[in-house]
Each structure stands twice: as structure tokens, then as C-alpha cells.
Design an enzyme around this catalytic site. Sequence first.
Site, short mmCIF file in Angstrom:
data_model
loop_
_atom_site.label_atom_id
_atom_site.label_comp_id
_atom_site.label_asym_id
_atom_site.label_seq_id
_atom_site.Cartn_x
_atom_site.Cartn_y
_atom_site.Cartn_z
N LYS A 13 0.85 -1.10 -0.13
CA LYS A 13 0.05 -0.09 0.08
C LYS A 13 0.91 1.10 0.02
O LYS A 13 1.78 1.11 0.82
CB LYS A 13 -0.93 -0.15 1.15
CG LYS A 13 -1.81 1.37 1.51
CD LYS A 13 -2.49 1.00 2.82
CE LYS A 13 -3.08 2.35 2.98
NZ LYS A 13 -2.15 3.42 3.14
N LYS A 18 7.10 0.68 1.59
CA LYS A 18 7.42 -0.11 0.35
C LYS A 18 8.61 0.10 -0.24
O LYS A 18 9.68 -0.78 -0.62
CB LYS A 18 6.19 -0.38 -0.43
CG LYS A 18 6.71 -1.03 -1.97
CD LYS A 18 5.65 -1.03 -2.82
CE LYS A 18 4.88 0.35 -3.00
NZ LYS A 18 5.95 1.18 -3.66
N LYS A 44 4.74 8.00 -9.13
CA LYS A 44 5.37 9.13 -8.49
C LYS A 44 6.83 8.95 -9.09
O LYS A 44 7.59 10.11 -8.74
CB LYS A 44 5.37 9.10 -7.04
CG LYS A 44 3.89 9.08 -6.46
CD LYS A 44 3.73 9.36 -5.12
CE LYS A 44 4.50 8.23 -4.06
NZ LYS A 44 3.91 7.05 -4.42
N ASP A 130 -1.93 -0.71 -3.62
CA ASP A 130 -3.41 -0.53 -3.35
C ASP A 130 -4.26 -1.02 -4.36
O ASP A 130 -5.41 -1.33 -3.78
CB ASP A 130 -3.34 1.30 -3.40
CG ASP A 130 -2.41 1.88 -2.33
OD1 ASP A 130 -2.99 2.29 -1.51
OD2 ASP A 130 -1.35 2.18 -2.61
#
Length: 291
Positions: A13, A18, A44, A130
Site C-alpha cells: 500500500k 514499500k 510518482k 493499493d
Amino acid sequence: MSKKIKQIAIYGKGGIGKSTTTSNISAALSKLGLKVMQFGCDPKADSTNTLRGGTYIPTVLDTLREKTQVKAEDVIFKGFNGIYCVEAGGPAPGVGCAGRGIITAVQLLKQLKVYEELDLDVIIYDVLGDVVCGGFAVPIREGIAEHVFTVSSADFMAVYAANNLFKGIKKYSNSGGALLGGLIANSINAPYAKDIVDDFVDRTQTRVVEYIPRSVTVTQAELQGKTAVEAAPNSEQAKIYGKLAQKIIDTTESKVPSPLDTSELREWAAKWADHLLALETGEVRGKAAAI
């Protein structure tokens, strides 16, 4: 005949740690003498920052938009201890599917025969977990990764995302998809947090690969744009990442998990909520037998 490259996907998530975990694994593997590539699969494009002094690198999708002819050196950059860094990137805001960047980037590197020419030992795909939709499921669905690991804390939304990943792995398991190597338990400081994660992996028939405590060492390192393995190699946190990296590289067998359905997960969470409240009020001590 070219050697077999170990390909690993790490899901989790957003905000669960992570990329922090992945970068420290990459750094630790490189210190074992392995040739490592970290492949950031988050729009990102910040997966490899702490391997490169906090700096961003051009993404595959951005480069493809700017150039008609893309070379390997346009999208692959060296980081700490010779680690090769790649960021798939994403589409322009409001346009297209973020997961498409993974598909495009993987195809490009295959066309350029990058994996063979760099003589890599390990490729680690750092994937947003996610949602396990089209593009984000590519490392699983296409069998690109041999082993999948998920990073989760004891927080419900992190467990929920891990359970969703398990569903995706199970769905593609009969068609050559990657299987689950295990769960990396992150930010595990309180005893109840370990109990929650242990209970979840027990119910989903998987395993905890390593427990990683929350540590100020990681924060200090990231403020310098580094991993804990680079900034504080003799710290307890770096040693934990070293153990985790060794366990991951030693993984030879993965399995199909047994995810909980939504109602089972909600019921499980509700029982733990009641237990934690009882712990807080002093009604029970330790892990309840009924959980």
C-alpha cells in the site's frame, strides 16, 4: 547461454514503506556482490531516490514522450554500489492508465536487451499495491517476477491491500503467474502488531519473511537521500535489512496464498478491534485465545 536472472516483485500500500524497504533490500543485495537493478513501478517515480542521493531520474514514459529513439543510457542510471535504477513513470496527469508505464517500460528494456547486456543477477520491481489492476498486475500476470513479496504493517488498510494482492496472485496462479514468497512486516514495534500480522498470515496460509521495526535510523538516512544500509551500515536496522535481503535471495519456492473474502476480513478485523480495546482497558493481557 545467459544465466537466469532472479526477478522479484515487492508490492505494498502507498505510504507503507514499500520503497524504503525495497531500496534497502537492493542496497544489501549489492553488498553481497550481486548485480542489482531496481525497477520503480510507481507513477510518482520516487522508488530509487534513496539509492541516488535523493535525486530523481528521468522516467521511461517521459523519455519516450520526448525522444523518438531511446537508448538504454537514457533511462538507466547507476546508484549506490553500482545498482542500476529505472523508473517506469506514468502518464500526464488526468490522462491514461498509470499501470501502462510498467508495461511500456518492461517492453522497452526487453527490446534493448538490457537485462542480458548488463549481466544482472537480480531485478526488483517496486510496485504500488493499493490496486492490483491491469498494468500494476503485469509482474504477476505475465510471470515476469518469479516471487512476489508484500510489505504490510498491522494497520487494517495495509492488511486489506495485502489481502487484495493475494487475490490477484491466486487469480493468475493457474496461468503461469508469479506466486507469493511471503509478507514483510514493517513498522512492527508493539507486541500486538506482531500478533495481528502473525494471525493474518496464518489465516491466509503464507509466512512472515522478516519483522522490521520502525527506526529513527531510516528517517535520518532518508533525510540524507540514502538508505540505512548506505548511511548506517553497522546499525541494527541495516543488519535487519541484510537478513531480509538474504532470505529473499534464498527463496526458491513460493506458493498460492488463501486470501480472505471481504466479509471474513471484516469479521477478523472486528475481533482484533475488540481485543485491542480490551488490552487498552486492562481486561485482557497478551494475545486472546479466541482471536
